[in-house]
Design a protein around this motif. Structure first.
Motif, short mmCIF file in Angstrom:
data_model
loop_
_atom_site.label_atom_id
_atom_site.label_comp_id
_atom_site.label_asym_id
_atom_site.label_seq_id
_atom_site.Cartn_x
_atom_site.Cartn_y
_atom_site.Cartn_z
N ILE A 1 60.15 -10.78 72.29
CA ILE A 1 60.17 -12.16 71.81
C ILE A 1 58.96 -12.38 70.92
CG2 ILE A 1 59.85 -14.59 72.46
CD1 ILE A 1 61.69 -14.34 74.63
N LEU A 2 59.22 -12.83 69.71
CA LEU A 2 58.16 -13.15 68.76
C LEU A 2 58.02 -14.66 68.69
CD1 LEU A 2 56.27 -12.32 66.35
CD2 LEU A 2 58.29 -12.58 64.89
N VAL B 1 58.36 -20.93 65.25
CA VAL B 1 59.53 -20.04 65.16
C VAL B 1 59.57 -19.18 66.42
CG1 VAL B 1 60.58 -18.06 63.97
CG2 VAL B 1 59.54 -19.90 62.63
N ILE B 2 60.76 -19.00 66.96
CA ILE B 2 60.94 -18.05 68.07
C ILE B 2 62.06 -17.08 67.67
CG2 ILE B 2 61.54 -17.77 70.51
CD1 ILE B 2 60.51 -20.64 70.96
N VAL B 3 61.75 -15.80 67.73
CA VAL B 3 62.74 -14.75 67.44
C VAL B 3 62.91 -13.91 68.69
CG1 VAL B 3 63.39 -12.85 65.91
CG2 VAL B 3 61.83 -14.64 65.08
N HIS B 4 64.15 -13.63 69.07
CA HIS B 4 64.43 -12.79 70.24
C HIS B 4 65.16 -11.55 69.76
CE1 HIS B 4 65.95 -12.78 74.71
NE2 HIS B 4 65.00 -11.90 74.48
N GLY B 5 64.65 -10.39 70.09
CA GLY B 5 65.25 -9.17 69.59
C GLY B 5 65.29 -8.04 70.61
N GLY B 6 65.86 -6.93 70.20
CA GLY B 6 65.98 -5.74 71.05
C GLY B 6 65.37 -4.53 70.39
N HIS C 1 46.66 -19.90 58.18
CA HIS C 1 46.97 -20.99 59.12
C HIS C 1 48.23 -20.75 59.94
CE1 HIS C 1 43.58 -23.18 57.76
NE2 HIS C 1 44.01 -23.27 56.52
N THR C 2 48.49 -19.47 60.24
CA THR C 2 49.57 -19.16 61.18
C THR C 2 49.02 -18.18 62.20
OG1 THR C 2 50.38 -17.20 59.99
CG2 THR C 2 51.32 -19.33 59.34
N SER C 3 49.73 -18.10 63.32
CA SER C 3 49.40 -17.09 64.32
C SER C 3 50.70 -16.66 64.96
CB SER C 3 48.45 -17.67 65.38
OG SER C 3 49.09 -18.73 66.05
N ALA C 4 50.70 -15.48 65.55
CA ALA C 4 51.94 -14.99 66.14
C ALA C 4 51.64 -14.09 67.32
CB ALA C 4 52.76 -14.22 65.10
N LEU C 5 52.59 -14.05 68.24
CA LEU C 5 52.46 -13.25 69.45
C LEU C 5 53.80 -12.56 69.68
CD1 LEU C 5 50.81 -12.71 72.15
CD2 LEU C 5 52.12 -14.61 73.11
#
Ligand SMILES: [Zn+2]
Length: 434
Positions: free
Chosen positions: A222-223, A300-305, A331-335
């Motif tokens: 999950i991003l 934004v939420i991305v769900h992947g495999g 000015h963005t961050s992501a996990l």
């Protein structure tokens, strides 16, 4: 009392000579199976017409009751295994007959499909030797093959010596968590078994049948991306930055350019939500989103495999993805978070021995020898959870196309074929002497 390794040697010693013709019992099995081919189709139709998406627990249980009726009819002791409420899955049907001196078989199927109750694709439709319907290939046909292979053996007096556990999982397409709970009974059966057979679809390609001795691992990610919400007139300036959706696009594009390409490594972005009001429930694969064309989005939420042939490859891919995620636009961050689902099933000598045995049967049935399927050509399955405890062979189900799509179909002539392969394989491996 023979222990597990003695039984295994005993099973291997019992291997017939390749090209060995069918014996009288095998001919009787084949006649019985041909005589019951339409009964098998009827059971397939009955179960496909029960909608059983993984999260449709009532539907999964209803398919389970049909299979319970069939397996109990063969004399197996059946048990519905409930999952704790927190796992939020329907449960599994297990059926056992532990008596007999031959090698112990674990037969694996699943009751659920990817088609939830609100999907438009719901009915079994037959057109001659072809049928369409949700789960007609993946894998209600495999479940029918399990039942009819056992019936054929039982009705011909050949099941007595064979200890068998049938595991029909209720949540293969979307496994309940934690896996230590949802796969506990399956793993225990794998420890008990000498031979595990998986009845996901069989592969016929390039004019040839293929055996599945290995499968890739499967896991999820999950991003979550955050940006600065602002009037869109200021996007890209020093105080607003790129916004969450551009940042998500950057990350996915670099995954595609930089992580993609290694043999047996694949990854998929399955669903994406982005805007200023975003919700996503990974357990349901459902979300909502709201945003405006004149507002810079903040989420934004991305769900992947992600699939790999080995644990090392998986770790390498995860590291590369983490590095890309950390390289944020202004000015963005992501996990990115990863969750394991299926371990890899490597191509062991024991698995290859089973495949050779199946290939010999396929030849005796007049279809020619089987090749060894490239593990990159198919997805993971529940058999992977037991593959480090027992010899394992997958792909013993029906032959069809379009799994996980509204075009899913099955070649109905592959039902008696699959039943013959499975029944004769169990008969040959289970024979006390040869
Ligand atoms: Zn499946």
């Amino acid at each position: 009392m023979l222990n597990k390794s003695t039984l295994l040697i005993y099973a291997l010693l019992a291997l017939p000579v390749y090209g060995q013709p069918l014996d009288d019992n095998e001919r009787r099995l084949i006649d019985w199976i041909d005589g019951h081919a339409e009964d098998a189709v009827a059971l397939l139709e009955e179960t496909v017409n029960i909608s059983s998406g993984t999260m449709n627990h009532a539907g999964v249980r209803a398919v389970g009751r049909v299979m319970q009726r069939e397996l109990a009819g063969i004399g197996l002791a059946t048990e519905w295994i409930e999952m704790p409420e927190t796992v939020d899955r329907a449960g599994h049907l297990f059926a056992r007959k532990e008596s007999g001196d031959g090698p112990r078989f674990l037969l694996i199927g699943h009751l659920d499909t990817v088609f939830e109750a609100d999907d438009a694709f719901q009915a079994f439709v037959r057109d001659g030797d072809r049928a369409t319907g949700p789960g007609v290939n993946d894998m209600k046909s495999g479940n029918v093959i399990i039942v009819y292979a056992l019936k054929a053996l039982e009705e011909n007096g050949l099941l007595d010596g064979i200890p068998v556990v049938v595991a029909l999982m209720g949540d293969e397409e979307k496994s309940g968590r934690p896996l230590s709970v949802s796969r506990k009974h399956l793993v225990e059966a794998g420890v008990w078994a000498d031979i595990a057979l998986g009845f996901e679809s069989a592969v016929y390609r390039d004019g040839q049948d293929w055996a599945t001795v290995a499968r890739r691992s499967s896991s999820r990610w999950i991003l979550t991306v955050e940006g600065r919400q602002a009037h869109s007139s200021g996007i890209f300036n020093e105080s607003v930055g790129a916004g969450a959706i551009f940042e998500a696009a950057r990350i996915l594009s670099r995954f595609y350019d930089e992580v993609r390409g290694e043999e047996y490594l694949t990854f998929n972005a399955g669903t994406i939500q982005g805007g200023t009001q975003v919700t996503y429930d990974p357990s349901q694969n459902r979300g909502t989103t709201f945003g405006k064309t004149n507002v810079v989005p903040n989420k934004v939420i991305v769900h992947g495999g992600l699939r790999s042939i080995s644990t090392e490859q998986l770790q390498r891919a995860r590291e590369a993805m983490r590095a890309i995620v950390a390289d944020s636009l202004p000015h963005t961050s992501a996990l990115i978070e990863f969750a394991d689902s299926y371990p890899p099933m490597p191509p062991t000598p024991g698995n290859r021995q089973l495949a050779a045995e199946l290939s010999a049967i396929n030849e005796a049935l007049g279809r020619g020898p089987m090749g060894e399927l490239d593990p990159g050509r198919r997805g993971a399955a529940d058999i992977s959870h037991v593959a480090n405890h027992t010899d394992a062979l997958a792909g013993l189900g029906g032959i069809g196309e379009g799994g996980h799509t509204p075009d899913e179909s099955l070649d109905l002539t592959s039902l008696p074929l699959g039943i013959k392969r499975a029944a004769i394989l169990m008969y040959r491996l289970g024979r006390p002497e040869d």
